[in-house]
Scaffold this active site. Structure first.
Site: not given
Ligand SMILES: *Cc1c(COP(=O)(O)O)cnc(C)c1O
Length: 394
Positions: A194-196
């Site tokens: 779910n990180k960038t």
């Protein structure tokens, strides 16, 4: 009556979704067919591209690992943190930030946040320094940079190391410079789902100190000393290696790096889209009883990993009811974070009280994170804003 039975029901909007494109998929397939699926040429290229993304200043090294947690562990190990030492970090973070300190037998000193930024409060850091303090781990919460000038000044005054938890902070700038180039000892990024940007699982440790880089590389893969190895490759057979420490198994696979190579190329576009959606939320939510997320000063870049809202005291519903209302409307939300001082392990280990962390506690009780990611549409943002409006205007 259930929502799913209603003919007009919209599909569930998840809290987060990764954006994996055709190029990532093709590169992974290429890796699978190449016969080299573990750490190899693509992991090396991902490291080089990552260092180049950060500006490629001479001496900067990016070390690919299989998670940010692994990177944080390697960073503290390389800095010599061990039993008897204390490391200061924020209570308002994910447990990974602090657990790595305990892996090494050192102690964690949790401190409160600045309620304006939700980032670690530099004054609280300074107040927590003891003769045992060895390091500070600032976390760039939600993707807004910590005041690193203040943190680095405290570190200089007390001779402390600084490891930035930059799991949220790609790409984030402070004073016009990217996180990863701000002058701490080591900066660690995350490529969790779910990180960038994502590699499924993965991370990157960045440093300009050659000794720290060398130690992290040795400990990343079983304590195999590659420098000694390289020096003698002309003289020894290819099967020979030397173990110089009881290292870890923290290397990033080429399968994961294959995704990272293309995710990195799309990072600027990803950030621009997240920033656009954040600005639209700001506009649509401005008149509701909500504290909107803090903004960077002076044109700095916010990665917008998270869009965190806080209910004001005069809001007609509580946080838990608001999250339930959003779920009923088919919208996923989350809370970042249940502060560490609330969790049994940390609370009991250090005899912590919520009253020791009034700003974090107050923010926690009122906060929720709403969906913000590149696979959303502007209509999705409007839908979330409308659901918040319905819930907050009764
Ligand atoms: C996601 C995250 C981590 C851990 O990252 P992994 O790559 O999953 O190990 C650490 N710190 C913070 C603040 C995070 O959000």
């Amino acid at each position: 009556m259930t929502d799913s039975a209603a003919p007009t029901a919209l599909p569930f909007l998840p809290f987060a979704l990764p954006e994996i494109g055709d190029e990532e998929i093709a590169e992974v397939i290429d890796t699978l067919k190449s016969g080299w699926v573990t750490t190899g040429p693509k992991a090396r290229r991902f490291e080089q591209d990552f260092a180049a993304f950060l500006g490629g200043e001479p001496g900067i090294e990016a070390i690919a690992v299989n998670s940010a947690t692994a990177g944080l562990h390697l960073a503290l190990e390389a800095l010599g943190i061990g039993p008897g030492d204390e490391v200061i970090t924020t209570t308002h973070t994910f447990t990974a930030t602090a657990e790595v300190v305990r892996y090494l037998g050192a102690d964690v000193r949790l401190v409160d946040i600045d309620p304006a930024t939700l980032n670690i409060d530099p004054a609280a850091i300074e107040a927590a320094v003891t003769p045992r303090t060895k390091a500070i781990i600032p976390v760039h919460y939600a993707g807004l940079a910590v005041d690193m000038d203040a943190v680095l000044a405290i570190a200089r005054r007390h001779n402390l190391k600084v490891v930035e938890d930059a799991a949220h902070a790609l790409p984030t700038t402070h004073g016009g410079r990217l996180v990863g180039t701000l002058g701490s000892d080591i900066t660690v990024f995350s490529f969790y789902a779910n990180k960038t940007i994502t590699t499924g699982e993965g991370g990157m440790a960045v440093t300009r100190d050659p000794a720290l880089a060398a130690r992290m590389k040795v400990m990343r893969l079983h304590g195999i000393n590659r420098d000694a190895f390289d020096r003698f490759t002309a003289k020894v057979p290819s099967w020979y290696y030397e173990i110089v420490a009881p290292g870890f198994k923290y290397n990033l696979t080429d399968i994961a790096a294959a995704m990272g190579l293309h995710q990195l190329k799309r990072l600027q576009d990803f950030q621009a889209k997240r920033a656009r959606f954040a600005a639209l939320y700001d506009e649509l939510l401005a008149d509701l009883p909500l504290v909107l997320p803090p903004k960077p000063v002076g044109g700095d870049l916010h990665s917008w990993h998270l869009y965190v809202l806080r209910l004001t005291d005069d809001a007609p519903v509580g946080r838990d009811a608001l999250i339930e209302a959003l779920y009923a409307a088919g919208i996923g939300c989350s809370v970042h974070y249940i502060p560490l001082h609330q969790h049994p392990y940390w609370r009991e280990r250090y005899d912590l009280q919520a009253s020791d962390f009034p700003h974090s506690q107050r923010a926690y009780e009122r906060m929720l994170s709403v969906p913000l990611y590149t696979r959303m549409t502007e209509d999705d943002v409007r839908r979330v804003a409308a659901a918040l409006r319905r819930a907050l205007q009764g």
